[in-house]
Design a protein around this motif. Structure first.
Motif, PDB file in Angstrom:
ATOM      1  N   ALA A 198       0.844  -1.194   0.000  1.00  0.00           N
ATOM      2  CA  ALA A 198       0.000   0.000   0.000  1.00  0.00           C
ATOM      3  C   ALA A 198       0.882   1.249   0.000  1.00  0.00           C
ATOM      4  O   ALA A 198       1.654   1.454   0.940  1.00  0.00           O
ATOM      5  N   THR A 234      -8.353   6.355   4.748  1.00  0.00           N
ATOM      6  CA  THR A 234      -8.140   6.152   3.323  1.00  0.00           C
ATOM      7  C   THR A 234      -8.891   4.951   2.779  1.00  0.00           C
ATOM      8  O   THR A 234      -9.278   4.031   3.519  1.00  0.00           O
ATOM      9  N   GLU A 235      -9.081   4.935   1.455  1.00  0.00           N
ATOM     10  CA  GLU A 235      -9.704   3.794   0.784  1.00  0.00           C
ATOM     11  C   GLU A 235      -8.819   2.549   0.890  1.00  0.00           C
ATOM     12  O   GLU A 235      -9.319   1.430   1.037  1.00  0.00           O
ATOM     13  N   ASP A 236      -7.505   2.757   0.804  1.00  0.00           N
ATOM     14  CA  ASP A 236      -6.592   1.618   0.859  1.00  0.00           C
ATOM     15  C   ASP A 236      -6.657   0.896   2.203  1.00  0.00           C
ATOM     16  O   ASP A 236      -6.448  -0.327   2.277  1.00  0.00           O
ATOM     17  N   GLU A 239      -9.335  -1.452   1.777  1.00  0.00           N
ATOM     18  CA  GLU A 239      -9.050  -2.432   0.728  1.00  0.00           C
ATOM     19  C   GLU A 239      -8.168  -3.559   1.228  1.00  0.00           C
ATOM     20  O   GLU A 239      -8.365  -4.725   0.837  1.00  0.00           O
ATOM     21  N   GLY A 240      -7.217  -3.285   2.101  1.00  0.00           N
ATOM     22  CA  GLY A 240      -6.303  -4.322   2.571  1.00  0.00           C
ATOM     23  C   GLY A 240      -7.020  -5.486   3.233  1.00  0.00           C
ATOM     24  O   GLY A 240      -6.888  -6.643   2.797  1.00  0.00           O
ATOM     25  N   PRO A 250      -4.667  -7.191  -3.289  1.00  0.00           N
ATOM     26  CA  PRO A 250      -5.294  -5.883  -3.132  1.00  0.00           C
ATOM     27  C   PRO A 250      -5.034  -4.985  -4.330  1.00  0.00           C
ATOM     28  O   PRO A 250      -4.019  -5.122  -5.022  1.00  0.00           O
ATOM     29  N   TRP A 252      -4.465  -1.278  -4.874  1.00  0.00           N
ATOM     30  CA  TRP A 252      -4.197  -0.026  -4.165  1.00  0.00           C
ATOM     31  C   TRP A 252      -4.501   1.176  -5.049  1.00  0.00           C
ATOM     32  O   TRP A 252      -4.175   1.175  -6.223  1.00  0.00           O
ATOM     33  N   LYS A 253      -5.073   2.197  -4.451  1.00  0.00           N
ATOM     34  CA  LYS A 253      -5.395   3.415  -5.176  1.00  0.00           C
ATOM     35  C   LYS A 253      -4.559   4.611  -4.701  1.00  0.00           C
ATOM     36  O   LYS A 253      -4.589   5.674  -5.305  1.00  0.00           O
TER      37      LYS A 253
END
Length: 255
Positions: A198, A234-236, A239-240, A250, A252-253
């Motif tokens: 990430a 955060t979005e990440d 996501e993890g 994943p 990652w953005k």
């Protein structure tokens, strides 16, 4: 001919010193080029890890003495980056030095400004400035003892004698030593392992770890707590765990 070459491989950015006929000694054009390359690296959110390498048998011999003797010595530094456009540069992203050959004087200080080092068997590291009534003022005086310990650091600084790659590894200066022909690819492989993680978490971890030898524990505790709070927004961060539960890699953005 460009004195600094750049290349992108996926999420990895490669900066290559390209004055092999001058042992990649730093002149004004190189300093400006390195700074510009770091700008590109830092400002592109898709780039997550960087590698700095060199063409030719010498990674970098330090300052270009011809430039200094001509009165252009001040151009070897930039306002934001210091010597070579890098040694005082504020960075967010991890940068790996990949010296296949000697990194001496200012060249060693450029390596010390990076976060990790993958060295070739022919690499040597040294700060010979005292042999010419100078001192390594581009970070070497304090980064070298921090990297290898006070005893070894003092010996390197006060004798001006270089050490081989294997000794640098033993002292903890170098992450790994590989055959000279494999340096770039080994550095890219390490960068790829970093880039798979990430990006915001990597940047946060790098930033605090880089200050671990200069800041007090109270500051580091505070900043570590703030880092995880910031990441939680955060979005990440979501996501993890989601990717783990769904048994997939994943995506990652960086946001």
């Amino acid at each position: 001919m460009a004195v600094i070459e750049t290349e992108t491989r996926g999420h990895i950015f490669i900066i290559t010193l390209n004055r092999p006929e001058s042992r990649n000694a730093i002149d004004g054009a190189m300093a400006a080029g390195i700074e510009a390359a770091l700008d590109t690296f830092e400002n592109n959110d898709d780039l997550r890890a960087g590698v700095i390498a060199a063409n030719g048998p010498v990674f970098c011999a330090g300052a270009d003495l011809k430039a200094i003797s001509s009165g252009a010595g001040r151009d070897l530094s930039t306002e934001r980056g210091g010597f070579g456009g890098i040694v005082r540069r504020e960075r967010r992203k991890p940068l790996i030095a990949a010296p296949a050959g000697p990194a001496l004087a200012g060249g060693c200080e450029i390596v010390l400004a990076c976060d990790l080092i993958v060295a070739g068997e022919a690499a040597r590291f040294g700060v010979p400035e005292v042999k010419r009534s100078l001192v390594p003022a581009a970070g070497g005086l304090f980064r070298l003892p921090r990297a290898v310990g006070m005893a070894a650091g003092m010996e390197l600084l006060l004798t001006g004698d270089p050490i081989e790659a294997v000794r640098a590894y033993e002292l903890g200066l170098v992450n790994r030593v590989v055959p000279t022909t494999d340096v770039r690819e080994a550095a890219l492989a390490l960068a790829g392992r970093i880039a798979a993680n990430a990006p915001l978490a990597v940047q946060a971890a790098r930033g605090i770890a880089a200050r671990s030898v200069t800041d007090d524990d109270a500051t580091l505790w505070r900043d570590s707590t703030q880092a995880i709070r910031d990441l939680a927004k955060t979005e990440d961060f979501r996501e993890g765990p989601r990717a783990f539960v769904e048994k997939r890699e994943p995506v990652w953005k960086g946001r």
